[in-house]
Design a protein around this motif. Structure first.
Motif, PDB file in Angstrom:
ATOM      1  N   ARG A   5      15.267  -6.416 -21.237  1.00  9.72           N
ATOM      2  CA  ARG A   5      16.345  -5.823 -20.429  1.00  9.72           C
ATOM      3  C   ARG A   5      17.536  -6.761 -20.390  1.00  9.72           C
ATOM      4  N   VAL A   6      17.261  -8.034 -20.094  1.00  9.84           N
ATOM      5  CA  VAL A   6      18.286  -9.088 -20.153  1.00  9.84           C
ATOM      6  C   VAL A   6      17.631 -10.326 -20.758  1.00  9.84           C
ATOM      7  N   GLY A   7      18.456 -11.280 -21.175  1.00  8.63           N
ATOM      8  CA  GLY A   7      17.935 -12.518 -21.722  1.00  8.63           C
ATOM      9  C   GLY A   7      17.199 -13.326 -20.666  1.00  8.63           C
ATOM     10  N   ALA A   8      16.343 -14.241 -21.134  1.00  8.59           N
ATOM     11  CA  ALA A   8      15.526 -15.039 -20.214  1.00  8.59           C
ATOM     12  C   ALA A   8      16.366 -15.756 -19.166  1.00  8.59           C
ATOM     13  N   PHE A   9      17.488 -16.327 -19.582  1.00  2.11           N
ATOM     14  CA  PHE A   9      18.303 -17.110 -18.665  1.00  2.11           C
ATOM     15  C   PHE A   9      19.359 -16.277 -17.937  1.00  2.11           C
ATOM     16  N   ASP A  10      19.260 -14.949 -18.075  1.00  8.20           N
ATOM     17  CA  ASP A  10      20.187 -14.046 -17.376  1.00  8.20           C
ATOM     18  C   ASP A  10      19.545 -13.374 -16.175  1.00  8.20           C
ATOM     19  N   VAL A  11      18.269 -13.668 -15.919  1.00  9.80           N
ATOM     20  CA  VAL A  11      17.558 -12.919 -14.878  1.00  9.80           C
ATOM     21  C   VAL A  11      18.077 -13.227 -13.479  1.00  9.80           C
ATOM     22  N   PHE A  12      18.507 -14.455 -13.244  1.00  9.93           N
ATOM     23  CA  PHE A  12      19.026 -14.830 -11.922  1.00  9.93           C
ATOM     24  C   PHE A  12      20.215 -13.947 -11.557  1.00  9.93           C
ATOM     25  N   ASP A  13      21.207 -13.876 -12.444  1.00 11.95           N
ATOM     26  CA  ASP A  13      22.401 -13.071 -12.173  1.00 11.95           C
ATOM     27  C   ASP A  13      22.079 -11.582 -12.131  1.00 11.95           C
ATOM     28  N   GLU A  14      21.112 -11.160 -12.945  1.00  9.66           N
ATOM     29  CA  GLU A  14      20.708  -9.757 -12.959  1.00  9.66           C
ATOM     30  C   GLU A  14      20.203  -9.313 -11.599  1.00  9.66           C
ATOM     31  N   VAL A  15      19.436 -10.166 -10.944  1.00 10.13           N
ATOM     32  CA  VAL A  15      18.852  -9.816  -9.644  1.00 10.13           C
ATOM     33  C   VAL A  15      19.835 -10.081  -8.502  1.00 10.13           C
ATOM     34  N   ALA A  16      20.576 -11.169  -8.587  1.00  7.87           N
ATOM     35  CA  ALA A  16      21.570 -11.458  -7.548  1.00  7.87           C
ATOM     36  C   ALA A  16      22.609 -10.335  -7.457  1.00  7.87           C
ATOM     37  N   SER A  17      22.928  -9.726  -8.608  1.00  6.29           N
ATOM     38  CA  SER A  17      23.919  -8.650  -8.628  1.00  6.29           C
ATOM     39  C   SER A  17      23.356  -7.329  -8.134  1.00  6.29           C
ATOM     40  N   GLY A  18      22.029  -7.217  -8.078  1.00  3.83           N
ATOM     41  CA  GLY A  18      21.407  -5.971  -7.653  1.00  3.83           C
ATOM     42  C   GLY A  18      21.080  -5.021  -8.780  1.00  3.83           C
ATOM     43  N   ASN A  19      21.354  -5.413 -10.029  1.00  5.19           N
ATOM     44  CA  ASN A  19      21.022  -4.544 -11.163  1.00  5.19           C
ATOM     45  C   ASN A  19      19.512  -4.377 -11.317  1.00  5.19           C
ATOM     46  N   SER A  20      18.757  -5.416 -10.985  1.00  3.05           N
ATOM     47  CA  SER A  20      17.298  -5.347 -10.907  1.00  3.05           C
ATOM     48  C   SER A  20      16.894  -5.878  -9.541  1.00  3.05           C
ATOM     49  N   GLN A  21      15.681  -5.576  -9.153  1.00  2.00           N
ATOM     50  CA  GLN A  21      15.269  -5.960  -7.797  1.00  2.00           C
ATOM     51  C   GLN A  21      14.585  -7.325  -7.729  1.00  2.00           C
ATOM     52  N   ALA A  22      14.010  -7.797  -8.848  1.00  2.00           N
ATOM     53  CA  ALA A  22      13.251  -9.042  -8.783  1.00  2.00           C
ATOM     54  C   ALA A  22      13.211  -9.732 -10.143  1.00  2.00           C
ATOM     55  N   TYR A  23      13.040 -11.043 -10.098  1.00  2.00           N
ATOM     56  CA  TYR A  23      12.756 -11.789 -11.329  1.00  2.00           C
ATOM     57  C   TYR A  23      11.571 -12.709 -11.104  1.00  2.00           C
ATOM     58  N   ILE A  24      10.928 -13.081 -12.202  1.00  2.00           N
ATOM     59  CA  ILE A  24       9.893 -14.098 -12.188  1.00  2.00           C
ATOM     60  C   ILE A  24      10.280 -15.164 -13.203  1.00  2.00           C
ATOM     61  N   GLY A  25      10.320 -16.401 -12.747  1.00  2.00           N
ATOM     62  CA  GLY A  25      10.725 -17.490 -13.632  1.00  2.00           C
ATOM     63  C   GLY A  25      10.569 -18.823 -12.941  1.00  2.00           C
ATOM     64  N   ALA A  26      11.153 -19.838 -13.541  1.00  4.84           N
ATOM     65  CA  ALA A  26      11.123 -21.192 -12.982  1.00  4.84           C
ATOM     66  C   ALA A  26      12.496 -21.502 -12.413  1.00  4.84           C
ATOM     67  N   ASP A  27      12.566 -21.801 -11.124  1.00  6.20           N
ATOM     68  CA  ASP A  27      13.868 -21.982 -10.478  1.00  6.20           C
ATOM     69  C   ASP A  27      14.614 -23.223 -10.941  1.00  6.20           C
ATOM     70  N   TYR A  28      13.952 -24.153 -11.622  1.00  6.54           N
ATOM     71  CA  TYR A  28      14.717 -25.300 -12.125  1.00  6.54           C
ATOM     72  C   TYR A  28      15.626 -24.925 -13.291  1.00  6.54           C
ATOM     73  N   TYR A  29      15.489 -23.694 -13.789  1.00 10.49           N
ATOM     74  CA  TYR A  29      16.453 -23.217 -14.792  1.00 10.49           C
ATOM     75  C   TYR A  29      17.853 -23.076 -14.195  1.00 10.49           C
ATOM     76  N   TRP A  30      17.935 -23.033 -12.858  1.00  9.19           N
ATOM     77  CA  TRP A  30      19.219 -22.725 -12.217  1.00  9.19           C
ATOM     78  C   TRP A  30      19.881 -23.956 -11.598  1.00  9.19           C
ATOM     79  N   THR A  31      19.510 -25.166 -12.035  1.00 11.22           N
ATOM     80  CA  THR A  31      20.144 -26.354 -11.469  1.00 11.22           C
ATOM     81  C   THR A  31      21.634 -26.411 -11.787  1.00 11.22           C
ATOM     82  N   GLY A  32      22.079 -25.669 -12.791  1.00 10.85           N
ATOM     83  CA  GLY A  32      23.512 -25.581 -13.053  1.00 10.85           C
ATOM     84  C   GLY A  32      24.244 -24.800 -11.975  1.00 10.85           C
ATOM     85  N   LYS A  33      23.534 -23.952 -11.246  1.00 10.71           N
ATOM     86  CA  LYS A  33      24.122 -23.202 -10.145  1.00 10.71           C
ATOM     87  C   LYS A  33      24.077 -24.018  -8.855  1.00 10.71           C
TER      88      LYS A  33
END
Length: 364
Positions: A76-104
């Motif tokens: 549906r989206v790339g692996a590193f796009d799931v955070f923005d996908e869910v934050a925007s409301g396009n999807s309801q949930a993601y599963i991943g490792a939160d250390y991927y988002w240290t740039g945020k």
């Protein structure tokens, strides 16, 4: 009509009407759609199957009232796009490792793992009973998200290398896939680090685009076939002593759920959080033997000099992380204090026992 018969029949009718009234909202309840996107490949042993298991469990526990649709990385989206996908409301949930988002936000690393940090039991204790969840909520709330722990890898391996690492000098100029704060530690020691999703690591290692990679541990790593490009496997690592995984939910969507629906999702997350760690513990020894016996992998351990260099660099990384923001400093303060309390006791109890047990029984 006999008065007693009338009252009895009226009471039954009233009770029946009341039951019907109570049942009506439940029968009329609409099905909730829950789209889950993931950072993991589909059907991948360990990480991928765990995420899929969670999605199926939510639907099962809710008796189909919460209908999950699961999308693996890239579907549906790339692996590193799931955070923005869910934050925007396009999807309801993601599963991943939160250390991927240290740039945020630099503090997201603490909600997966940090160098020389908590093991899986320690991290889960901190999250659930030590105040970690509240800090996670505070941080994630700034991005419109709600989080729960949904899995863990246990202590991860140090990584795969195409040469031996005998001293800190051997790390100079190395190109390595390693994300999060562990990657920042490696960068300080002269490593050129990259953050690749799981599905892209093998091709980069085989092509020589990278010289080394960390992934998870023997059970997960076996299926990635890293041994075809790198034979030196450092099993003990500093970078991911725990590897806690996140269920990230769109906060507005989460708050729109009934308490019953929230309880279903939280229960499924807690169940899978335990299951994935237990599976890794059960399988790692078996698959390490397969790597060694079937594929000629050479297991290595870092020298004390290398561990000391990692430690010095980690202290610098913690200070830089704290400098990011007041919230990052608050989270680091809490994490470090909890680590010393939780880890200090375990060192005197479980770890001392494990060391003596292994010595007496000749294990390891």
């Amino acid at each position: 009509m006999d008065r007693r018969k009338f009252l009895k029949s009226a009471g039954v009718a009233t009770a029946g009407a009341g039951a019907a009234t109570l049942a009506t909202p439940a029968l009329a309840q609409s099905v909730r759609d829950m789209v889950i996107v993931s950072t993991w490949p589909r059907d991948f042993p360990g990480l991928g199957l765990s995420a899929q298991r969670f999605a199926e469990r939510v639907t099962a526990l809710s008796d189909g009232r919460i209908k999950t649709q699961y999308f693996a990385a890239g579907e549906r989206v790339g692996a590193f796009d799931v955070f923005d996908e869910v934050a925007s409301g396009n999807s309801q949930a993601y599963i991943g490792a939160d250390y991927y988002w240290t740039g945020k936000h630099a503090a997201f690393g603490y909600f997966t793992t940090v160098p020389f940090g908590m093991t899986a039991p320690e991290w889960n204790a901190w999250i659930r009973f030590g105040g970690g969840q509240e800090l996670w909520d505070e941080l994630s709330g700034e991005f419109g998200l709600k989080k729960f722990a949904v899995g863990g890898t246990g202590a991860q391996a140090g990584g795969w290398f195409n040469k031996e690492i005998n001293s800190p000098d051997d790390l100079q100029g190395l190109k390595m896939r390693i994300p999060g704060l562990g990657g920042n530690v490696m960068s300080k020691l002269g490593v050129s680090t990259v953050s690749l999703p799981g599905g892209q690591i093998y091709e980069n290692l085989v092509s020589g685009a990278i010289d080394a990679t960390e992934w998870v541990g023997p059970f997960n790593d076996y299926f990635m076939k890293f041994y075809e490009a790198a034979k030196y496997y450092y099993v003990g690592g500093m970078h991911e002593p725990g590897g806690g995984l996140a269920l990230g939910l769109n906060k507005d969507w989460w708050e729109s759920l009934s308490s019953w629906e929230q309880a279903i999702i939280e229960a499924a997350a807690h169940e899978e959080n335990s299951a994935q760690v237990e599976e890794a513990i059960a399988k790692n020894g078996e698959y390490l033997n397969r790597l060694v016996n079937d594929h000629g992998v050479q297991v290595r351990a870092y020298s004390d000099d290398v561990w000391d260099a990692f430690g010095d660099a980690a202290l610098e990384v913690f200070e830089e992380t704290r400098a990011h923001s007041a919230l990052a400093a608050k989270i680091d303060d809490h994490f470090q204090k909890s680590l010393r309390e939780i880890g200090g006791f375990r060192a005197k109890s479980e770890i001392e026992f494990s060391l003596q047990r292994n010595r007496v029984l000749g294990i390891g």
